[in-house]
Design a protein around this motif. Structure first.
Motif, PDB file in Angstrom:
ATOM      1  N   ALA A  99     -69.144  12.710 -68.681  1.00 11.03           N
ATOM      2  CA  ALA A  99     -69.596  13.243 -67.889  1.00 11.03           C
ATOM      3  C   ALA A  99     -70.984  13.876 -67.581  1.00 11.03           C
ATOM      4  N   THR A 100     -71.523  13.006 -69.279  1.00  5.57           N
ATOM      5  CA  THR A 100     -72.781  13.333 -69.044  1.00  5.57           C
ATOM      6  C   THR A 100     -73.430  11.921 -68.356  1.00  5.57           C
ATOM      7  N   ILE A 101     -72.291  11.337 -68.176  1.00  8.80           N
ATOM      8  CA  ILE A 101     -73.399   9.424 -67.843  1.00  8.80           C
ATOM      9  C   ILE A 101     -73.306   9.624 -66.480  1.00  8.80           C
ATOM     10  N   VAL A 102     -72.110   9.969 -65.784  1.00  9.20           N
ATOM     11  CA  VAL A 102     -72.178  10.402 -64.804  1.00  9.20           C
ATOM     12  C   VAL A 102     -72.752  11.020 -63.837  1.00  9.20           C
ATOM     13  N   ASP A 103     -73.293  12.200 -64.253  1.00  9.39           N
ATOM     14  CA  ASP A 103     -73.902  13.290 -63.925  1.00  9.39           C
ATOM     15  C   ASP A 103     -75.543  13.150 -63.932  1.00  9.39           C
ATOM     16  N   VAL A 104     -76.385  12.175 -65.015  1.00  6.19           N
ATOM     17  CA  VAL A 104     -77.107  11.055 -65.326  1.00  6.19           C
ATOM     18  C   VAL A 104     -77.610  10.243 -63.796  1.00  6.19           C
ATOM     19  N   ILE A 105     -76.268   9.338 -63.464  1.00  9.53           N
ATOM     20  CA  ILE A 105     -76.047   8.130 -62.480  1.00  9.53           C
ATOM     21  C   ILE A 105     -76.452   8.996 -61.604  1.00  9.53           C
ATOM     22  N   PHE A 106     -75.510  10.331 -61.166  1.00 13.12           N
ATOM     23  CA  PHE A 106     -76.020  10.487 -59.742  1.00 13.12           C
ATOM     24  C   PHE A 106     -77.444  11.416 -59.236  1.00 13.12           C
ATOM     25  N   ASN A 107     -77.891  12.317 -60.354  1.00 14.24           N
ATOM     26  CA  ASN A 107     -78.748  12.144 -60.175  1.00 14.24           C
ATOM     27  C   ASN A 107     -80.180  11.079 -60.081  1.00 14.24           C
ATOM     28  N   PHE A 108     -80.242   9.993 -61.271  1.00 17.47           N
ATOM     29  CA  PHE A 108     -80.965   8.973 -60.333  1.00 17.47           C
ATOM     30  C   PHE A 108     -80.856   8.781 -58.774  1.00 17.47           C
ATOM     31  N   LEU A 109     -79.067   8.525 -58.344  1.00 11.67           N
ATOM     32  CA  LEU A 109     -79.097   7.490 -57.014  1.00 11.67           C
ATOM     33  C   LEU A 109     -78.904   9.151 -55.664  1.00 11.67           C
ATOM     34  N   TYR A 110     -79.152  10.456 -56.757  1.00  5.61           N
ATOM     35  CA  TYR A 110     -79.783  12.162 -55.554  1.00  5.61           C
ATOM     36  C   TYR A 110     -81.354  11.788 -55.339  1.00  5.61           C
ATOM     37  N   VAL A 111     -81.982  11.069 -56.112  1.00  8.83           N
ATOM     38  CA  VAL A 111     -83.671  11.522 -56.027  1.00  8.83           C
ATOM     39  C   VAL A 111     -84.343  10.415 -55.163  1.00  8.83           C
ATOM     40  N   THR A 112     -83.174   9.166 -55.839  1.00 10.60           N
ATOM     41  CA  THR A 112     -83.310   7.440 -54.800  1.00 10.60           C
ATOM     42  C   THR A 112     -83.552   7.668 -53.276  1.00 10.60           C
ATOM     43  N   THR A 113     -82.066   8.279 -53.115  1.00  9.19           N
ATOM     44  CA  THR A 113     -81.282   9.041 -51.787  1.00  9.19           C
ATOM     45  C   THR A 113     -82.296   9.417 -50.572  1.00  9.19           C
ATOM     46  N   VAL A 114     -83.478  10.809 -51.248  1.00  7.78           N
ATOM     47  CA  VAL A 114     -83.481  12.186 -50.804  1.00  7.78           C
ATOM     48  C   VAL A 114     -85.291  10.904 -50.778  1.00  7.78           C
ATOM     49  N   ILE A 115     -85.657  10.089 -51.803  1.00  9.77           N
ATOM     50  CA  ILE A 115     -87.478   9.814 -51.350  1.00  9.77           C
ATOM     51  C   ILE A 115     -87.468   9.011 -50.177  1.00  9.77           C
ATOM     52  N   VAL A 116     -85.899   7.462 -50.233  1.00  7.35           N
ATOM     53  CA  VAL A 116     -84.909   6.595 -49.078  1.00  7.35           C
ATOM     54  C   VAL A 116     -85.802   7.464 -47.793  1.00  7.35           C
ATOM     55  N   PHE A 117     -84.709   9.279 -47.863  1.00  7.44           N
ATOM     56  CA  PHE A 117     -84.977   9.252 -46.631  1.00  7.44           C
ATOM     57  C   PHE A 117     -86.168  10.516 -46.266  1.00  7.44           C
ATOM     58  N   LEU A 118     -87.095  10.800 -46.916  1.00  8.44           N
ATOM     59  CA  LEU A 118     -88.406  11.352 -46.209  1.00  8.44           C
ATOM     60  C   LEU A 118     -89.637   9.881 -46.137  1.00  8.44           C
ATOM     61  N   ILE A 119     -88.774   8.546 -46.691  1.00 11.70           N
ATOM     62  CA  ILE A 119     -89.939   7.940 -46.137  1.00 11.70           C
ATOM     63  C   ILE A 119     -89.220   7.056 -44.279  1.00 11.70           C
ATOM     64  N   MET A 120     -88.277   6.739 -44.259  1.00 10.61           N
ATOM     65  CA  MET A 120     -87.562   6.573 -43.143  1.00 10.61           C
ATOM     66  C   MET A 120     -87.348   7.518 -41.982  1.00 10.61           C
ATOM     67  N   LEU A 121     -87.728   8.417 -42.644  1.00  8.61           N
ATOM     68  CA  LEU A 121     -87.874  10.102 -40.971  1.00  8.61           C
ATOM     69  C   LEU A 121     -89.597   9.839 -40.817  1.00  8.61           C
ATOM     70  N   PHE A 122     -90.006   9.755 -42.102  1.00 12.09           N
ATOM     71  CA  PHE A 122     -91.440   9.763 -41.981  1.00 12.09           C
ATOM     72  C   PHE A 122     -91.764   8.392 -41.021  1.00 12.09           C
ATOM     73  N   LYS A 123     -91.204   7.223 -41.005  1.00  7.51           N
ATOM     74  CA  LYS A 123     -91.701   6.304 -40.432  1.00  7.51           C
ATOM     75  C   LYS A 123     -90.782   6.416 -38.908  1.00  7.51           C
ATOM     76  N   ALA A 124     -89.616   7.283 -39.101  1.00 13.53           N
ATOM     77  CA  ALA A 124     -89.805   6.823 -37.242  1.00 13.53           C
ATOM     78  C   ALA A 124     -90.846   7.984 -36.699  1.00 13.53           C
ATOM     79  N   TRP A 125     -90.881   9.786 -37.076  1.00 13.22           N
ATOM     80  CA  TRP A 125     -91.768   9.624 -36.476  1.00 13.22           C
ATOM     81  C   TRP A 125     -93.119   9.993 -36.064  1.00 13.22           C
ATOM     82  N   PHE A 126     -93.784   8.956 -37.236  1.00 11.90           N
ATOM     83  CA  PHE A 126     -95.288   8.366 -36.784  1.00 11.90           C
ATOM     84  C   PHE A 126     -94.977   6.299 -36.273  1.00 11.90           C
ATOM     85  N   PRO A 127     -93.989   6.107 -36.558  1.00 14.93           N
ATOM     86  CA  PRO A 127     -94.689   5.056 -36.159  1.00 14.93           C
ATOM     87  C   PRO A 127     -95.762   3.912 -36.162  1.00 14.93           C
TER      88      PRO A 127
END
Length: 396
Positions: free
Chosen positions: A368-396
């Motif tokens: 459970a600890t390993i799964v939690d660490v992996i999910f947290n890493f993927l979650y933070v990565t997804t949020v960062i990629v999501f914000l970057i793509m959103l910013f590029k779409a609004w301000f090309p």
């Protein structure tokens, strides 16, 4: 003696005649206006029918009253300046005491029939101008202020950072390009600057530019001139940034901060559920204010839905916490002690079973600890990629 009186008489008659020509009435009589002459009021003002009439036009945007995204329409207040050549209204100013300008009613001269093809509704914003101005070279000038609602195809994908472009196409429904030639009088930079200076409203939309172009269209086998004005406006997004974007970013920050909350006590799951409910309420509020069309879905709506899914996934993950078997172990110990009083052999079997359960709990805790660490890493990565793509779409 008689010769002197004759010279004086002729000079007096000439002076009286010159004084009579110093009136607008004499000028109108000279031009043949005011007599309901069909040649002056109804027929195109050229001596030869093969000669085209040259029409010059200017469009000034003075306010943007409404932009209806669902109806795909733009409501503006515009001032239209028209000028054309009338070969019948030419005179020599020296014959009329230097008169170079004269204002007459519209029904006394021919006026061009011009319409806006995109117009859904057009009405006079102020009282209709009943006069035109005649110039001695043959130019006729008039202007009017209209409240115009036009059809405009809008792209709302980048809402609220969207820029819309709408066209005003001026065209004669009757005259071909051989009869009526339509041209812009002023250049695009002058129209844009003048419109911004005369702009009367400071609402949600900002005027960026006015561009002009010419085109031809064939109707019933006849080619007609078109003068196209492209109006570009930009939405002011401050209201939407304060009411929606900033709260969403706060929710993201709070959700990232929830990683540091201990999940053993249950507070983390309650915190995630609260965030999920908050973003759901915000989506309901956004639904009433979000513009929508049949083909374009605003990016902000897609981003809020994606954020809701991310928060929901994170909340579901936190419900799958490592099993807490402390109570079970305690009951097993009590049960083993009771059995120890009765049968010593059963105590050994219970101890072996207890050790096996502890090893299983320890292994599940590590997984459970390993799964939690992996999910947290993927979650933070997804949020960062999501914000970057959103910013590029609004301000090309």
């Amino acid at each position: 003696m008689h010769l002197g009186w004759l010279i004086f008489y002729l000079a007096s008659v000439g002076s009286a005649s010159a004084a009579g020509n110093c009136s607008y009435k004499a000028l109108l009589e000279h031009l043949g206006l005011g007599n309901d002459d069909i040649q002056m009021t109804s027929l195109r003002p050229v001596f030869k029918w093969k000669t085209p009439t040259f029409l010059f036009l200017d469009l000034f945007v003075t306010s943007i009253t409404e932009v209806n995204e669902k109806a795909q329409s733009l409501s503006t207040q515009v001032t239209i300046l028209l000028g054309w050549v009338n070969e019948y209204t030419v005179w020599n100013p020296d014959d009329f005491c230097g008169i170079t300008l004269c204002s007459v009613k519209k029904d006394m001269v021919w006026t061009p029939d011009i319409s806006i093809t995109e117009s859904i509704k057009t009405e006079f914003a102020t009282m209709e101008n009943q006069y035109v101005q005649l110039q001695n070279q043959g130019a006729v000038v008039t202007s009017n202020t209209f409240a115009v609602t036009t059809a405009c195809k809008m792209n709302l994908h980048q809402f609220p950072f969207d820029v819309q472009s709408c066209t005003f196409t001026f065209q004669s429904p009757i005259h071909s390009s051989k009869e009526l030639v339509i041209s812009p009088f002023s250049d695009a930079s002058f129209l844009t600057l003048s419109s911004k200076k005369a702009f009367q409203t400071q609402g949600e939309w900002e005027l960026l530019s006015i561009n002009t172009s010419k085109a031809n269209v064939t109707t019933l086998g006849e080619t007609q001139d078109q003068l196209i004005y492209k109006i570009t406006v930009k939405r002011r997004p401050l209201l939407y940034v304060i009411n929606f974007l900033m709260p969403v970013f706060y929710f993201l920050i709070l959700d990232l901060a929830s990683f540091f909350i201990d999940s053993a006590g249950g507070e983390k799951l309650g915190f995630k559920v609260t965030l999920l409910l908050s973003i759901s309420v915000l989506l309901l509020l956004l639904q009433d204010m979000l513009p929508s069309t049949a083909s374009d879905i605003p990016l902000i709506g897609e981003s809020f839905s994606a954020l809701n899914i991310i928060l929901l996934t994170d909340a579901v993950k936190d419900t799958k916490s490592p099993p807490d078997s402390e109570t079970d172990r305690h009951e097993e110990r009590l049960y083993a002690l009771d059995l120890l009083k009765q049968i010593l052999v059963e105590l050994q079997a219970a101890a072996a079973h207890q050790n096996q359960q502890e090893r299983k709990c320890l292994s599940w805790t590590r997984v459970a600890t390993i799964v939690d660490v992996i999910f947290n890493f993927l979650y933070v990565t997804t949020v960062i990629v999501f914000l970057i793509m959103l910013f590029k779409a609004w301000f090309p």
